[in-house]
Design a protein around this motif. Structure first.
Motif, PDB file in Angstrom:
ATOM      1  N   GLN A  47      51.463   7.003  43.918  1.00  0.00           N
ATOM      2  CA  GLN A  47      52.486   6.084  43.400  1.00  0.00           C
ATOM      3  C   GLN A  47      53.618   7.024  43.482  1.00  0.00           C
ATOM      4  O   GLN A  47      53.913   8.107  43.265  1.00  0.00           O
ATOM      5  N   GLU A  59      46.387   7.198  41.953  1.00  0.00           N
ATOM      6  CA  GLU A  59      45.423   6.327  41.619  1.00  0.00           C
ATOM      7  C   GLU A  59      44.199   6.716  42.081  1.00  0.00           C
ATOM      8  O   GLU A  59      44.099   6.937  43.321  1.00  0.00           O
ATOM      9  N   SER A 116      45.461   8.129  37.617  1.00  0.00           N
ATOM     10  CA  SER A 116      44.987   6.753  36.964  1.00  0.00           C
ATOM     11  C   SER A 116      43.902   6.498  37.542  1.00  0.00           C
ATOM     12  O   SER A 116      43.222   6.903  38.543  1.00  0.00           O
ATOM     13  N   GLU A 150      43.709   1.859  34.097  1.00  0.00           N
ATOM     14  CA  GLU A 150      44.094   0.610  34.645  1.00  0.00           C
ATOM     15  C   GLU A 150      43.074  -0.354  34.391  1.00  0.00           C
ATOM     16  O   GLU A 150      41.877   0.003  34.757  1.00  0.00           O
ATOM     17  N   SER A 178      47.222   0.663  31.662  1.00  0.00           N
ATOM     18  CA  SER A 178      48.107   0.039  32.618  1.00  0.00           C
ATOM     19  C   SER A 178      47.463  -1.351  32.972  1.00  0.00           C
ATOM     20  O   SER A 178      46.258  -1.442  33.063  1.00  0.00           O
ATOM     21  N   ASP A 180      46.555  -4.005  35.585  1.00  0.00           N
ATOM     22  CA  ASP A 180      46.627  -4.020  36.873  1.00  0.00           C
ATOM     23  C   ASP A 180      46.289  -5.462  37.405  1.00  0.00           C
ATOM     24  O   ASP A 180      46.108  -6.374  36.889  1.00  0.00           O
ATOM     25  N   GLU A 199      52.407   0.516  31.230  1.00  0.00           N
ATOM     26  CA  GLU A 199      52.748   0.061  32.675  1.00  0.00           C
ATOM     27  C   GLU A 199      52.043  -1.415  32.913  1.00  0.00           C
ATOM     28  O   GLU A 199      51.161  -1.816  32.823  1.00  0.00           O
ATOM     29  N   LYS A 201      51.329  -3.284  36.660  1.00  0.00           N
ATOM     30  CA  LYS A 201      51.306  -3.387  38.206  1.00  0.00           C
ATOM     31  C   LYS A 201      51.356  -4.849  38.687  1.00  0.00           C
ATOM     32  O   LYS A 201      50.470  -5.538  38.465  1.00  0.00           O
ATOM     33  N   VAL A 235      55.113  -1.260  38.209  1.00  0.00           N
ATOM     34  CA  VAL A 235      54.803  -0.748  39.647  1.00  0.00           C
ATOM     35  C   VAL A 235      54.481  -1.685  40.605  1.00  0.00           C
ATOM     36  O   VAL A 235      53.780  -2.512  40.314  1.00  0.00           O
ATOM     37  N   GLU A 237      52.728  -3.010  43.966  1.00  0.00           N
ATOM     38  CA  GLU A 237      51.515  -2.668  44.667  1.00  0.00           C
ATOM     39  C   GLU A 237      51.586  -3.414  45.880  1.00  0.00           C
ATOM     40  O   GLU A 237      52.303  -4.226  46.316  1.00  0.00           O
ATOM     41  N   LYS A 255      59.197   1.781  41.035  1.00  0.00           N
ATOM     42  CA  LYS A 255      58.040   2.554  41.340  1.00  0.00           C
ATOM     43  C   LYS A 255      57.095   1.614  42.148  1.00  0.00           C
ATOM     44  O   LYS A 255      57.093   0.320  41.877  1.00  0.00           O
ATOM     45  N   GLN A 257      53.726   1.449  45.320  1.00  0.00           N
ATOM     46  CA  GLN A 257      52.348   2.241  45.786  1.00  0.00           C
ATOM     47  C   GLN A 257      51.991   1.154  47.065  1.00  0.00           C
ATOM     48  O   GLN A 257      52.283  -0.012  46.955  1.00  0.00           O
TER      49      GLN A 257
END
Ligand code: C2E
Ligand code: MG
Ligand code: MG
Ligand code: MG
Length: 282
Positions: A47, A59, A116, A150, A178, A180, A199, A201, A235, A237, A255, A257
């Protein structure tokens, strides 16, 4: 879909279904042996802080390599693990392996980032997740804020009281939570207020549609506003293209990924990434 095709007879359909069931049973049997046979492995994907390109966390993603069947993707075997409750022992292994790896990186003097792991709803239903996490943190001498759990949005489809208590216990412990795949499931924004997520995602399906219209952009923008209101990080993805990175940054995301930075890599390669503290922007 095949039952609507007049060319496919009922017998053929039944046969196909039987075949599918046999394959599922067969794969579940193989999965039962996978743990003890050492066929499971954790890969790590970085990440990244989008502005500097530096790695901010890892992750852990489960990989299953079967000697005959070859590589079986998690999208195929995680559902089987959930149906068969094998996700219990497998999830325990993931938790311990991730903590063991983190400890090993630290002991090797590498510039360590938090880790994570993904946790299924079934694992919460099987029980004792907070106790298991507390034990693993103690066993490997890891600070709670170095571990993120997550959890996909689908937990909100049947959020029992026990789950709520577990998530509260984990938060109280200092472990990060988080959310997800945000935007793909049963999203009730109200639930974001009931649970304390650190968080969010944004699912890759929104990221890859960003250049295709205003709706995905509006979703991403709203998520960023909501996240700020509940004090959560965002974040993005599935960042594959430079243009997607620019787009999410323009919407306020810091942020991300994705394959643009790195695919998930074996632990040995991850160590190398940490050692280099690879930076993907100039
Ligand atoms: P996830 O947690 O949302 O993980 C992100 C998935 O997106 C990973 O797929 C990752 O390889 C993939 N990905 C990352 N960057 C990109 C990109 O730029 N483009 C594209 N197209 N894909 C990207 P993976 O490893 O196949 O895992 C699939 C899902 O399986 C995970 O989705 C997670 O829900 C589940 N999973 C994986 N490992 C575990 C585990 O240890 N426990 C549990 N319960 N679930 C797991
Ligand atoms: Mg995940
Ligand atoms: Mg995801
Ligand atoms: Mg996913």
């Amino acid at each position: 879909r095949s039952q609507h095709n007049p060319a496919v007879t009922w017998t053929q359909y039944t046969k196909a279904l039987e075949q599918q069931t046999r394959e599922t049973v067969d794969l579940t049997t193989k999965l039962r042996h996978a743990l003890e046979a050492g066929q499971l492995e954790l890969y790590y994907q970085p990440q990244v802080d989008l502005a500097s390109g530096r790695i901010i966390s890892a992750e852990a993603l489960l990989r299953w390599n079967h000697p005959q069947a070859g590589f079986i993707p998690p999208g195929r075997f995680i559902p089987l693990a959930e149906q068969s409750q094998l996700i219990g022992p497998i999830g325990d292994w993931v938790l311990h392996q991730a903590c063991r790896d983190l400890r090993a990186w630290r002991d090797a003097g590498l510039p360590v980032t938090p880790v994570s792991i993904n946790v299924s709803l079934i694992q919460f239903e099987l029980g004792s997740v907070p106790d298991k996490v507390r034990q693993a943190l103690t066993d490997y001498n890891i600070a709670p804020e170095e571990l993120t759990l997550e959890i996909t949005e689908s937990i909100f489809e049947q959020p029992g009281q026990a789950l709520k208590q577990d998530l509260e216990a984990l938060s109280a412990m200092g472990v990060r939570l988080s959310l997800d795949d945000f935007g793909t499931g049963y999203s009730s924004l109200g639930h974001l207020n009931d649970y304390s997520f650190d968080e969010i995602k944004i699912d890759k399906s929104f990221v890859c549609q960003l250049n295709k219209g205003r709706y995905p952009q509006a979703i991403v923008k709203s998520v960023i506003v909501i996240a700020a209101a509940i004090d959560a990080d965002v974040v993005a993805e599935g960042l594959e293209l430079e243009s997607q990175i620019t787009a999410v940054q323009a919407l306020g995301c810091t942020k991300g990924q994705g394959y643009h930075y790195s695919r998930p890599v074996p632990e040995a390669v991850w160590r190398q990434l940490l050692a280099d503290q690879k930076s993907w922007t100039a």
